[in-house]
Design an enzyme around this catalytic site. Structure first.
Site, PDB file in Angstrom:
ATOM      1  N   SER A  70      26.617  37.959  47.643  1.00 30.66           N
ATOM      2  CA  SER A  70      27.384  37.538  48.980  1.00 30.66           C
ATOM      3  C   SER A  70      28.587  36.722  48.965  1.00 30.66           C
ATOM      4  O   SER A  70      29.077  36.661  50.149  1.00 30.66           O
ATOM      5  CB  SER A  70      26.263  37.055  49.977  1.00 30.66           C
ATOM      6  OG  SER A  70      25.425  38.001  50.408  1.00 30.66           O
ATOM      7  N   THR A  71      28.929  36.054  47.867  1.00 26.53           N
ATOM      8  CA  THR A  71      29.961  34.984  48.234  1.00 26.53           C
ATOM      9  C   THR A  71      31.215  35.702  47.644  1.00 26.53           C
ATOM     10  O   THR A  71      32.388  34.922  47.737  1.00 26.53           O
ATOM     11  CB  THR A  71      29.583  34.010  47.243  1.00 26.53           C
ATOM     12  OG1 THR A  71      29.699  34.293  45.906  1.00 26.53           O
ATOM     13  CG2 THR A  71      28.247  33.313  47.664  1.00 26.53           C
ATOM     14  N   GLY A 105      34.134  44.668  43.631  1.00 25.13           N
ATOM     15  CA  GLY A 105      33.397  43.398  43.024  1.00 25.13           C
ATOM     16  C   GLY A 105      32.449  43.701  42.038  1.00 25.13           C
ATOM     17  O   GLY A 105      32.828  44.481  41.034  1.00 25.13           O
ATOM     18  N   VAL A 106      31.481  42.977  41.921  1.00 29.29           N
ATOM     19  CA  VAL A 106      30.475  43.263  40.748  1.00 29.29           C
ATOM     20  C   VAL A 106      29.896  44.545  40.755  1.00 29.29           C
ATOM     21  O   VAL A 106      29.466  45.202  39.736  1.00 29.29           O
ATOM     22  CB  VAL A 106      29.443  42.155  40.672  1.00 29.29           C
ATOM     23  CG1 VAL A 106      28.370  42.113  41.942  1.00 29.29           C
ATOM     24  CG2 VAL A 106      28.589  42.100  39.590  1.00 29.29           C
ATOM     25  N   ASP A 107      29.627  45.278  41.816  1.00 22.83           N
ATOM     26  CA  ASP A 107      29.036  46.430  42.244  1.00 22.83           C
ATOM     27  C   ASP A 107      29.902  47.610  41.423  1.00 22.83           C
ATOM     28  O   ASP A 107      29.523  48.412  40.611  1.00 22.83           O
ATOM     29  CB  ASP A 107      29.116  46.958  43.669  1.00 22.83           C
ATOM     30  CG  ASP A 107      28.247  47.950  44.065  1.00 22.83           C
ATOM     31  OD1 ASP A 107      27.660  48.507  43.001  1.00 22.83           O
ATOM     32  OD2 ASP A 107      28.396  48.327  45.471  1.00 22.83           O
ATOM     33  N   ASP A 124      30.993  37.612  32.550  1.00 23.53           N
ATOM     34  CA  ASP A 124      31.118  38.876  33.187  1.00 23.53           C
ATOM     35  C   ASP A 124      29.707  39.388  33.340  1.00 23.53           C
ATOM     36  O   ASP A 124      29.070  39.688  31.977  1.00 23.53           O
ATOM     37  CB  ASP A 124      32.117  39.482  32.398  1.00 23.53           C
ATOM     38  CG  ASP A 124      32.096  41.065  33.323  1.00 23.53           C
ATOM     39  OD1 ASP A 124      30.974  41.602  33.849  1.00 23.53           O
ATOM     40  OD2 ASP A 124      33.182  42.010  33.172  1.00 23.53           O
ATOM     41  N   ILE A 125      29.034  39.734  34.255  1.00 24.70           N
ATOM     42  CA  ILE A 125      27.737  40.072  34.166  1.00 24.70           C
ATOM     43  C   ILE A 125      27.167  41.424  33.468  1.00 24.70           C
ATOM     44  O   ILE A 125      26.172  41.673  32.833  1.00 24.70           O
ATOM     45  CB  ILE A 125      27.042  40.027  35.534  1.00 24.70           C
ATOM     46  CG1 ILE A 125      25.402  39.989  35.613  1.00 24.70           C
ATOM     47  CG2 ILE A 125      27.219  41.235  36.487  1.00 24.70           C
ATOM     48  CD1 ILE A 125      24.772  39.479  36.761  1.00 24.70           C
TER      49      ILE A 125
HETATM   50  N1  AR6 Z   1      30.166  39.515  36.666  1.00 28.44           N
HETATM   51  C1  AR6 Z   1      29.796  38.494  37.661  1.00 28.44           C
HETATM   52  N2  AR6 Z   1      30.199  38.202  38.699  1.00 28.44           N
HETATM   53  C2  AR6 Z   1      31.175  39.163  39.325  1.00 28.44           C
HETATM   54  C3  AR6 Z   1      31.803  40.085  38.563  1.00 28.44           C
HETATM   55  C4  AR6 Z   1      31.239  40.346  37.417  1.00 28.44           C
HETATM   56  N3  AR6 Z   1      31.839  41.412  36.809  1.00 28.44           N
HETATM   57  N4  AR6 Z   1      32.527  40.696  39.548  1.00 28.44           N
HETATM   58  C5  AR6 Z   1      32.519  39.906  40.608  1.00 28.44           C
HETATM   59  N5  AR6 Z   1      31.819  39.149  40.476  1.00 28.44           N
HETATM   60  P1  AR6 Z   1      31.151  40.661  45.346  1.00 28.44           P
HETATM   61  P2  AR6 Z   1      29.253  40.607  47.660  1.00 28.44           P
HETATM   62  C6  AR6 Z   1      31.522  37.744  41.554  1.00 28.44           C
HETATM   63  O1  AR6 Z   1      32.129  40.902  46.198  1.00 28.44           O
HETATM   64  O2  AR6 Z   1      29.888  39.398  48.309  1.00 28.44           O
HETATM   65  C7  AR6 Z   1      31.101  45.126  46.999  1.00 28.44           C
HETATM   66  O3  AR6 Z   1      32.070  45.897  47.177  1.00 28.44           O
HETATM   67  C8  AR6 Z   1      32.490  37.787  42.544  1.00 28.44           C
HETATM   68  O4  AR6 Z   1      33.781  36.838  42.104  1.00 28.44           O
HETATM   69  O5  AR6 Z   1      30.953  41.536  44.363  1.00 28.44           O
HETATM   70  O6  AR6 Z   1      27.932  40.280  47.710  1.00 28.44           O
HETATM   71  C9  AR6 Z   1      29.537  45.983  47.282  1.00 28.44           C
HETATM   72  O7  AR6 Z   1      29.586  47.211  47.242  1.00 28.44           O
HETATM   73  C10 AR6 Z   1      31.610  37.096  43.610  1.00 28.44           C
HETATM   74  O8  AR6 Z   1      31.676  35.594  43.227  1.00 28.44           O
HETATM   75  O9  AR6 Z   1      29.593  40.853  46.247  1.00 28.44           O
HETATM   76  C11 AR6 Z   1      29.468  45.410  48.736  1.00 28.44           C
HETATM   77  O10 AR6 Z   1      30.054  46.379  49.740  1.00 28.44           O
HETATM   78  C12 AR6 Z   1      30.197  37.597  43.565  1.00 28.44           C
HETATM   79  O11 AR6 Z   1      30.357  38.026  42.131  1.00 28.44           O
HETATM   80  C13 AR6 Z   1      29.997  43.946  48.776  1.00 28.44           C
HETATM   81  O12 AR6 Z   1      31.075  44.064  47.783  1.00 28.44           O
HETATM   82  C14 AR6 Z   1      29.897  38.517  44.266  1.00 28.44           C
HETATM   83  O13 AR6 Z   1      31.079  39.184  44.912  1.00 28.44           O
HETATM   84  C15 AR6 Z   1      29.032  42.955  48.401  1.00 28.44           C
HETATM   85  O14 AR6 Z   1      29.612  41.746  48.481  1.00 28.44           O
END
Ligand code: AR6
Length: 180
Positions: free
Chosen positions: A129-130, A38-40, A16-17
């Protein structure tokens, strides 16, 4: 798993980042910079309101219409262990015919450039983005690693770049890309 690239260590971990101690962790944000899922979502939840306040200030001053895809901005890390958060916006996957690859490269490169400009030494990336943005992870992992490696080969001021993969599968995909 750890690789030497130029002066720097390139490391892949599963985790977890928001738990990572680094000069900066990277947020896969959206153009509003006002949070999301997500991560945001995880970064803002754990980092607390200071990060959002700084993002709002960036919107009010530098980027009133939102942060364009591929660009990066920096805030403090709030309550996180990381000192800073670099927010970047990856491309939404639209089938691969819309310069997604170039925009994904720019997101990584502009983040790294900003880290160097701020004198940071250690930086941790998620897989930009994934998730919600739907970029196929095999292709995204190759772009992510190639872009970071090319940057580190030319830039000796960064000491460590860590990819923090959230699932075992994502970790395996990145590992495979790193080995080939
Ligand atoms: N630590 C590390 N990786 C994570 C974590 C974490 N705590 N949580 C999720 N991931 P995403 P995107 C991974 O959807 O595709 C948001 O709503 C997740 O499994 O977070 O760039 C933003 O506000 C995936 O592999 O980002 C934008 O609207 C990776 O992080 C949109 O999502 C990216 O997934 C951005 O989409």
């Amino acid at each position: 798993m750890e690789f030497q690239v130029g002066n720097a260590k390139l490391e892949l971990i599963k985790g977890d980042i928001t738990d990572v101690e680094a000069d900066a962790i990277v947020n896969a944000a959206n153009s509003t910079l006002l949070g999301g899922g997500g991560v945001d979502g995880a970064i803002h939840r754990k980092g607390g309101p200071k990060i959002l306040e700084e993002c709002k200030l960036i919107r009010a001053t530098e980027w009133p219409d939102g942060l364009p895809t591929g660009k990066a901005v920096i805030t403090s890390g709030g309550n996180l262990k990381a000192k800073h958060v670099i927010h970047t916006v990856g491309p939404v996957w639209l089938g691969g015919f819309h310069v997604e690859a170039e925009l994904l490269k720019q997101a990584y490169r502009n983040t790294l450039k900003l880290a160097v400009a701020k004198g940071l030494k250690t930086i941790a990336f998620p897989s930009i983005s994934t998730g919600a943005y739907g970029y196929p992870i095999e292709e995204a992992s190759r772009i992510a690693l190639a872009t970071v490696k090319a940057f580190l080969e030319k830039e000796d001021r960064l000491e460590r770049v860590i990819f923090v993969l959230f699932s075992e599968r994502d970790f395996e995909v990145y590992l495979k890309a790193a080995k080939t």
